[in-house]
Structures are given as structure tokens and as C-alpha cells.
Write an enzyme that holds these catalytic residues in place. Structure first.
Site, PDB file in Angstrom:
ATOM      1  N   CYS A 174      71.363   1.427 -28.124  1.00 53.74           N
ATOM      2  CA  CYS A 174      71.200   2.336 -26.981  1.00 53.74           C
ATOM      3  C   CYS A 174      69.718   2.525 -26.661  1.00 53.74           C
ATOM      4  O   CYS A 174      69.295   2.481 -25.502  1.00 53.74           O
ATOM      5  CB  CYS A 174      71.840   3.687 -27.279  1.00 53.74           C
ATOM      6  SG  CYS A 174      73.615   3.632 -27.551  1.00 53.74           S
TER       7      CYS A 174
ATOM      8  N   ASP B 246      65.149  -4.298  22.049  1.00 53.00           N
ATOM      9  CA  ASP B 246      63.696  -4.307  22.273  1.00 53.00           C
ATOM     10  C   ASP B 246      62.944  -4.943  21.104  1.00 53.00           C
ATOM     11  O   ASP B 246      61.743  -5.213  21.215  1.00 53.00           O
ATOM     12  CB  ASP B 246      63.174  -2.873  22.482  1.00 53.00           C
ATOM     13  CG  ASP B 246      63.729  -2.222  23.729  1.00 53.00           C
ATOM     14  OD1 ASP B 246      63.847  -2.928  24.754  1.00 53.00           O
ATOM     15  OD2 ASP B 246      64.041  -1.019  23.690  1.00 53.00           O
TER      16      ASP B 246
ATOM     17  N   CYS C  59      32.161  -3.353  -5.964  1.00 48.42           N
ATOM     18  CA  CYS C  59      33.135  -3.060  -7.024  1.00 48.42           C
ATOM     19  C   CYS C  59      34.541  -3.391  -6.532  1.00 48.42           C
ATOM     20  O   CYS C  59      35.338  -4.004  -7.248  1.00 48.42           O
ATOM     21  CB  CYS C  59      33.064  -1.585  -7.412  1.00 48.42           C
ATOM     22  SG  CYS C  59      31.467  -1.070  -8.067  1.00 48.42           S
TER      23      CYS C  59
ATOM     24  N   CYS D 171      73.365   4.568 -31.090  1.00 49.87           N
ATOM     25  CA  CYS D 171      72.844   3.595 -32.047  1.00 49.87           C
ATOM     26  C   CYS D 171      71.521   3.034 -31.527  1.00 49.87           C
ATOM     27  O   CYS D 171      71.099   3.358 -30.410  1.00 49.87           O
ATOM     28  CB  CYS D 171      73.843   2.457 -32.290  1.00 49.87           C
ATOM     29  SG  CYS D 171      74.146   1.440 -30.817  1.00 49.87           S
TER      30      CYS D 171
ATOM     31  N   ASP E 209      60.001   0.122  28.131  1.00 46.28           N
ATOM     32  CA  ASP E 209      61.421   0.007  28.409  1.00 46.28           C
ATOM     33  C   ASP E 209      61.835   1.245  29.213  1.00 46.28           C
ATOM     34  O   ASP E 209      61.223   2.306  29.073  1.00 46.28           O
ATOM     35  CB  ASP E 209      62.186  -0.065  27.088  1.00 46.28           C
ATOM     36  CG  ASP E 209      63.686  -0.074  27.288  1.00 46.28           C
ATOM     37  OD1 ASP E 209      64.161  -0.893  28.096  1.00 46.28           O
ATOM     38  OD2 ASP E 209      64.378   0.747  26.653  1.00 46.28           O
TER      39      ASP E 209
ATOM     40  N   ASP F  97      62.889   1.394  22.269  1.00 46.43           N
ATOM     41  CA  ASP F  97      63.643   2.176  21.290  1.00 46.43           C
ATOM     42  C   ASP F  97      64.915   1.512  20.793  1.00 46.43           C
ATOM     43  O   ASP F  97      65.525   1.981  19.847  1.00 46.43           O
ATOM     44  CB  ASP F  97      64.006   3.540  21.883  1.00 46.43           C
ATOM     45  CG  ASP F  97      65.077   3.418  22.966  1.00 46.43           C
ATOM     46  OD1 ASP F  97      65.055   2.403  23.695  1.00 46.43           O
ATOM     47  OD2 ASP F  97      65.922   4.318  23.080  1.00 46.43           O
TER      48      ASP F  97
END
Length: 839
Positions: free
Chosen positions: A84, A735, A16, A81, A524, A731
Site C-alpha cells: 500500500c 468563428d 542569469c 501492508c 461577427d 463567439d
């Protein structure tokens, strides 16, 4: 391009999902579609200029399935109106997930049909307001009763419907089975006042009238099962065949339908022989039991996401200016309890001990400890003071806090986490490609095998028509494409949810699968292994006529105050701690990877590493080199300071290890993963940190642009002829290229948004112990997938030949139906086991 998430109903197996996927991909304007059978969602990427959401929904419906829709009535203010009303209508129709909009100027209402999950009432209200009109506050605050709730109502209704059909099926199928198998109509005989003997399968002991009457009773009991319980299988099976596809419903409908039709024709005298009403009824009843339990179990695979959604508080205590009845300011402030949807960025919110923080923000007053475990996975509450960030949905444990809202609505950390995990759960793992190929040909192959089984027993085996038919029905019913379809997505969904609960966010199922193969983790140093907040430890004046420590620090801080580098900030903070006043800065030039040059109080000042000094022509004598070596051997980062190209001294800093860094690296090594530290710092300082943490290899003095190259070089290293799988953990902005280059990029959640965008995995808390947990979770998930696939393939490979051989004899179809139901339940249950595993 736009992306929409459609909650699909009516799927019963992987075929399916494949049918819907193919249908959507063929739609002009659709660039990609991924349908998840387990979560029952379709993620579609499309060009809104070429195709509208309503057209996508209609394509799904035309394929024989449906999309859960929601309806909203929005009262409108400000229309003058019909133009709008037309403006609002056009505005709402442009929103993703809106299928139909009718704005009535006379009644001042907007009638909106929309896809829950793709958009909510709050989004519609915001769009209307942006267009220059308004929606009453009560309606805007009611937006929590939208997306998720509407879809959940639809899912609950589906479960309730399945339960009713299952109960009806069992209520009629069990008596049918007992009555047929016993061949004892003694109760009926007593009622008829006749001597009614038990009937053998050969019908030799029963009078024709009584036997025929018994068969009509079996027919009467089976009919409700076929008309009510089995109806969805026949409807979905017909729709699947109409669209040129075949799914599980086709197998069940054929198996039970053929048994019922043959029995009815026998009852009417077309055939002579045994009736199999109990077979038709029990097939449907057993499959219904299995599907009911399966759909309930599938709901638990997304329990982690639902629990995250439930974390968000409904109201917040907002501090607002006091106003008089006419709207004018009175002076002073009041506390107002408002729905979270009405909070704006910049508003001040008060949160008491024990309350949930309403949205992301920055503390402006008060001190407390906040439990962030529901977001970061960290059990220890974090201290908060003015200037610190707070995360929405976390719990204030101790003191009173006032904070300024920085991110609200869909921009909060919790909303981003939910969105990321939902997208990842909906994505397809590479291993799923094999399953999709098998599923595409599975049902047609089973239909062919069943037909060959019937012909084989009839022609080659010279068996009675009944025997050939029963064996063919057993083949149809015992084949289980559901187990194949559920094997991968259920494990992925549970694994993703488990990760989210522990502060580990996988961006895709491909990343989750790949993480299990990691052989090397590159880390790091600054901000990842260490705190990333270096402090000045040594101020060493040098030269023939050394200046004082304070003078050296003042000059260096004056030059560094124009830089945002952590080392520069450490020098400035050290000068501020000594209450030293900086000098005027005339000119500033950063030298990437080396340091900076500046003009301070009309003197040229250079602050940086040895490479910068050499570039500037500054002489480094033996004394300076000795001092540098001593400081670096102590694990400190040393910066030279030169004034007018003459060495003036050295300022050294150290960066403390993060809690758990050494433990994290030890855990990685125990699991057979190599740990490498990659840093722009000098070799001696890097090695000092390496000794404290136990990393296997240090790559130092690396410029930001070189990090990706170093990662690429590590990927090229082979072991036993197999290339390594490298994860990069970082971080910072510098990096990002390395994170993108790595096989699996892992960003520290406390780092920059750029790093997290480039990474495949985000570790929300910044604790690198989560790296080992992420790898462990990946391995557990992949192992679960492989177990599921093994069972699904093994089940079909073993039991289909048994059904062909007719080993089950007369009970074949019934036992086959039970086995089919069990296979799906096994796969889902095996995936759910991961929820209880500790990582």
C-alpha cells in the site's frame, strides 16, 4: 508532454535567465523552456518519460541557482501492508511538481517535497484518494497554506535578507566614505594625543604612522561589507563563471573585489599609493540599495494576480442531508460551513447578501444582483435568477441565492483566469528576442571593454596604475544588464495584470504585443455586435390560400424544435408564448448556412433563406419578394416557410444590439482602426445593423467555412505597401477557424469554449467595448517596453564611454554604482506606471 512552472531564486540579471534557459533546453526530454527574470519563474515543457521534475530542479541548482521548494507531511488512512505504501509513493511521484516522496507504512505518513505553484496539497490528497486510500479532512482542508503561500514566504525571506545586507552595508560604507573623503582623522588624533593634520590625496600632510592607522580603520569598516553584504555577488558570480556564463554579479564582484584587493595589497606594502576601501564599500552598498528596492518593486508587477488569488473565499455554506451519529440518514437538511476544497460538483450552496460566491455554479433558487466586476471588469451588478450562471469569487449584493456547484477547484473560471495570466506573463514577447541576444554578449563585452580601458589608460594614456584601475572599475560597475533584462518582462507582467483586472485575458505576450499593430477589426454579428437572442417580430402568411398566423407558426416551430440554432429557438419560443402545441416531427435535416427540411405531420416543411427555397424548387413571387425586401430593410432576418414545396409564408426576427456596440465601434474608428462586420446573415439585414452601429464595411451572406477565407483576404489588403493586421472578434464554434486565421483572435467570454480556445484574447464579459480597451492597453504596454529599452540602451551607450574616458575621476566607481542602481529602478518604476493608467 508535461509543463511545470519552477519558482527560481538567485537571478540578478537577464544573463542569469538566459543561462538557466540554455541549461534547461540542453536537458534531454525538454522541448522548450522560458525563464522570466521579472517574475522569477521558469516554464518548462518536457517529456515525463525522459526527464523527471527533480532532474530539472537539479539542473537549475547545478547552474548556480535554486528552486523554491515546499514540504508536506500527509497522514494516511487505509494502508494494510507495505504494498500500500509503495502504491501511494508511486502515485504521488507521477504527479507534476513532486520532487521526492517517502511513504512510511509504520508511521502511516507521506513525506513529500514539491514545487509550490506546480501542485498543491489538495492535488496530492485527491491522488491518494483516487488510489483507494484517504487523508484526514483536517489535512485536506489545510491546502490553502501551500503553493502561493510557500513561494511568497520564500520571496519575503529573500527581501528580508536583502534588507539586512543593505542595512549592514550602509552602516559601514557611509562612515568609510565620510572618513576617507574628509581625510580628517581629527578624532583619532585627539584620542592619540597627537597633532594630526588633514591628509591630501597625495598623502603629503600626514605622518606615515597616522596615515597607515587610518587606512587600517578604513579596512576594518570595509571588511563587514565585503564579507556579508557583498557575499551573494561573489558566490553567484563564481557559480556563473563556473558554468561558462557571465552576469551582473560578475561585474559587481570584479569591480568591488579589485578595488578592495588593490587597497589591501597597498595596505600590506605590495603597492604604494592611495587606498580605495571606500570605493569597494560604496559600490556594494549602493548596488544593494538598488537591488532591494528593485526586488520589492518587481513584486508589485504581479500584484494583479495576487489580488485575484485573494478573491477566492476560504469557506462555503453547503446544504447537506442531515445524518444521525451512526451515519444513517435522518431526513431533512442542514447547513454546513466547509472549506472550499471539500466542495463537490453538484452540491447545493447557500450564499447570503454581502458574501462571496464560493465556486462556479447554476442558480436553483432565489433572485439577486451579483457584482462580477472583479472577474469581468464590468461595474454594473448583474441580475441573477434560477437557471443563470454564477462565477466563484464574485459578490452577492442583494438577495439570498441557492446554487448548484458546476465547477470546483482548478476548473473554476477564477482558477482558469489565474492560470492563463500566469502562463501569459511567463511567455516571451517577440521584442524580447533582440534583448536576449544583446544580453548574451553584454557582460562578456563589458569585461573586454574594462580590460581594454585599463590597458589603454596604462599604456596609451601613460596614466598611473591607480587611474587606469579606477576607470576600469567604473566601466565594470556602470554597465547595467539588469535594466535590459527587466525592460520587457516587467511591462508585460503589469500589462497582463491590468488586462485581467479589466476582464481582458491575453493568452501570450506575443498577442499583447501584436494587438498594438491592429489596423482592422472584424466583428461577427450575432452574439458579438447583437445580443444573439433573436425574437420573432412578424408572421406573414402568403400564397393563394394563406393559412392563419398561428398555423404557420405552429408548422414552423414543429420543424424547428429539432434544431439548436438561435433562429430556430426563437421560432419555438414564439409558438410557446402563444401557447401553440407543436405537431409530430417525423424527419429532420439541417442544411448548413441555409436552413432545414423536415417532415411534420406527414408534410414536407422547409424553413430557411432564399438559397434553400431555390434549392428546393420553391417559387418566390413578386409579393413574397416585396415582403422580404420590406422586412430586411427594417434590419430583420426573414425565413421562408414552404409546405410540400409551396411557399406558405415568411417569419421575421430581429436581434437587438448589445449595449455599447455602437460606442465600441465609434471608439475603434476614432483610434484609426477600421471596423468590418462579417456575418452569414443577408446583406439587407446586415446593412441595417451596420447603419445603427457605424461599421465601415459589411461582408454578408458568408457561410461558416468561408469566414476564415474572408479574414485572410482582409490580411492581404495593403496600405502604403504594408499588409494590414487583422483582429477577429467572435463567439461561436463557426468563428473558431476565423479566430485562428486572424493576426489576433478575440473571443467573447460568454461564447463557446471552442472559440475561446482558438482565440489569442478572451473578453470575459462579452462587451465589445473591451476590444478598443484591449488595443489601447496593448499600445500602452508596447510603448512602455520601448521606453524601457530606449532608456536601458541609452544609459549603457552613453555612460560606458563616460566611464572609459575617466570623466568621473576618483569618484567614478561610486557614481557608477549609483547610476547602475538607478537605471534598474527607472525601468521597473516606468512599468509600474501602467497600473494607474485608465484604459
Amino acid at each position: 508532454m508535461s509543463t511545470i512552472d519552477l519558482p527560481v531564486t538567485g537571478m540578478t540579471c537577464a544573463n542569469c535567465a538566459n543561462t538557466i534557459e540554455r541549461t534547461l533546453k540542453k536537458t534531454p526530454g525538454v522541448t522548450n523552456a522560458a525563464v522570466n527574470f521579472a517574475s522569477e519563474h521558469a516554464q518548462v515543457e518536457f517529456d515525463p518519460a525522459l526527464v523527471k521534475p527533480i532532474e530539472l530542479i537539479e539542473r537549475v541548482r547545478k547552474a548556480g541557482y535554486d528552486v523554491t521548494m515546499a514540504h508536506a507531511e500527509l497522514p494516511l488512512l487505509g494502508m494494510t501492508c507495505t504494498n500500500c505504501s509503495n502504491t501511494i509513493e508511486r502515485t504521488l511521484k507521477k504527479l507534476p511538481g513532486i520532487s521526492n516522496v517517502v511513504v512510511n507504512y509504520a508511521s502511516e505518513r507521506a513525506s513529500v517535497d514539491y514545487v509550490p505553484g506546480a501542485i498543491g496539497i489538495a492535488d496530492m490528497v485527491a491522488a491518494v484518494r483516487k488510489a483507494g486510500y484517504d487523508v484526514p479532512t483536517a489535512t485536506a482542508s489545510a491546502s490553502k497554506a501551500d503553493a502561493v503561500d510557500v513561494e511568497q514566504v520564500a520571496r519575503d525571506a529573500d527581501i528580508a535578507d536583502r534588507k539586512r545586507r543593505m542595512v549592514v552595508g550602509l552602516a559601514f560604507a557611509l562612515p568609510t566614505f565620510v572618513l576617507s573623503m574628509s581625510r580628517d582623522f581629527g578624532v583619532l588624533a585627539l584620542l592619540l594625543g597627537q597633532n594630526f593634520a588633514p591628509m591630501s590625496p597625495g598623502m603629503g600632510h600626514a605622518a606615515p604612522l597616522e596615515y597607515a592607522l587610518g587606512n587600517w580603520i578604513l579596512f576594518a569598516l570595509t571588511l563587514p561589507v565585503m564579507l556579508y553584504t557583498a557575499r551573494p555577488y561573489f558566490v553567484h558570480g563564481y557559480k556563473a563563471l563556473r558554468n561558462g556564463a557571465a552576469n551582473m554579479d560578475v561585474l559587481i564582484a570584479l569591480g568591488s573585489g579589485v578595488a578592495f584587493a588593490y587597497s589591501l595589497l597597498t595596505l600590506l606594502g605590495v603597492f604604494s599609493g592611495h587606498v580605495y576601501f571606500e570605493t569597494a564599500a560604496m559600490i556594494v552598498a549602493l548596488i544593494s540599495i538598488g537591488k532591494y528596492i528593485e526586488v520589492k518593486a518587481k513584486g508589485r508587477t504581479s500584484a494583479a494576480i495576487k489580488s485575484l488569488m485573494n478573491l477566492a473565499p476560504k469557506t462555503a455554506r453547503v446544504i447537506r442531508p442531515s445524518t444521525s451519529p451512526d451515519g444513517s440518514a435522518q431526513g431533512g437538511w442542514i447547513e454546513v460551513d466547509l472549506p472550499v476544497e471539500q466542495i463537490n460538483v453538484g452540491e447545493v450552496i447557500l450564499v447570503k447578501p454581502g458574501e462571496r460566491i464560493a465556486t462556479d455554479g447554476i442558480v436553483i433558487e432565489g433572485r439577486s444582483a451579483v457584482d462580477e466586476s472583479m472577474i469581468t471588469g464590468e461595474s454594473v451588478p448583474r441580475d441573477k435568477k434560477p437557471g443563470d450562471n454564477v462565477i466563484g469569487a464574485t459578490v452577492n449584493k442583494e438577495g439570498l441565492l441557492k446554487f448548484e456547484a458546476s465547477r470546483v477547484g482548478k476548473d473554476t473560471a477564477l482558477a482558469n483566469i489565474i492560470r492563463l495570466v500566469e502562463q501569459a506573463q511567463g511567455s516571451k514577447a517577440p521584442i524580447q528576442a533582440l534583448v536576449d541576444k544583446v544580453s548574451a554578449i553584454f557582460v562578456p563585452a563589458v569585461l573586454v571593454i574594462a580590460a581594454l580601458t585599463f590597458v589603454g589608460w596604462l599604456v596609451i594614456g601613460r596614466a598611473p596604475f591607480e587611474t587606469a584601475l579606477i576607470n576600469a572599475i567604473a566601466v565594470l560597475v556602470i554597465a547595467c544588464p539588469c535594466a535590459l533584462g527587466l525592460a520587457t518582462p516587467t511591462a508585460i507582467m503589469v500589462g497582463m495584470g491590468k488586462g485581467a483586472e479589466n476582464g481582458i485575458l491575453f493568452k501570450s505576450s506575443a498577442a499583447l504585443e501584436k494587438a498594438a499593430e491592429i489596423t482592422t477589426v472584424v466583428l461577427d454579428k450575432t452574439g458579438t455586435i447583437t445580443q444573439g437572442k433573436p425574437q420573432v417580430t412578424d408572421v406573414v402568411p402568403l400564397g393563394a390560400q394563406p393559412i392563419s398566423q398561428n398555423s404557420l407558426l405552429t408548422i414552423a416551430a414543429s420543424a424547428e424544435k429539432g434544431s439548436e440554432h438561435p433562429l430556430a429557438q426563437a421560432i419555438v419560443q414564439a409558438a410557446e408564448a402563444r401557447q401553440l402545441k407543436t405537431l409530430p416531427l417525423q424527419k429532420f435535416l439541417a442544411v448548413p448556412g441555409k436552413g432545414l427540411t423536415a417532415y411534420v405531420d406527414e408534410r414536407q416543411v422547409s424553413v430557411g433563406n432564399l438559397a434553400l427555397m431555390q434549392q428546393q424548387g420553391v417559387t418566390i413571387d413578386e409579393d413574397a419578394a416585396h415582403q422580404l425586401a420590406l422586412l430586411q430593410d427594417g434590419g430583420k432576418t426573414a425565413m421562408f416557410v414552404a409546405i410540400n414545396s409551396a411557399l406558405a409564408g415568411i417569419i421575421a426576427m430581429s436581434d437587438t444590439l448589445k449595449v455599447g456596440s455602437a460606442e465600441a465601434i465609434a471608439t475603434l474608428k476614432q483610434s484609426g482602426v477600421r471596423a468590418v462586420m462579417l456575418t452569414g446573415d443577408n446583406t439587407r439585414s446586415a446593412r441595417a445593423i451596420a447603419q445603427q452601429t457605424g461599421v465601415d464595411e459589411v461582408i454578408a451572406d458568408v457561410l461558416p467555412a468561408q469566414k476564415a477565407e474572408k479574414v485572410k483576404a482582409l490580411q492581404a489588403v495593403t496600405t502604403n505597401g504594408k499588409a494590414g493586421v487583422v483582429a477577429m472578434v467572435g463567439d461561436g464554434i463557426n468563428d473558431a477557424p476565423a479566430l485562428a486565421q486572424a493576426d489576433v483572435g478575440m473571443a467573447i467570454g460568454t461564447g463557446t469554449d471552442v472559440a475561446m480556445e482558438a482565440a489569442d484574447v478572451t473578453l470575459i464579459s462579452g462587451d465589445i467595448r473591451k476590444v478598443a480597451q484591449a488595443i489601447a492597453l496593448s499600445k500602452l504596454t508596447v510603448r512602455g517596453i520601448k521606453q524601457n529599452l530606449f532608456w536601458a540602451f541609452f544609459y549603457n551607450v552613453i555612460l560606458i564611454p563616460i566611464a572609459i574616458a575617466g570623466i568621473f575621476a576618483q569618484f567614478g566607481p561610486i557614481l557608477a554604482a549609483g547610476a547602475m542602481a538607478f537605471s534598474s529602478l527607472f525601468v521597473v518604476s516606468n512599468s509600474l506606471r501602467l497600473r494607474k493608467v485608465k484604459i
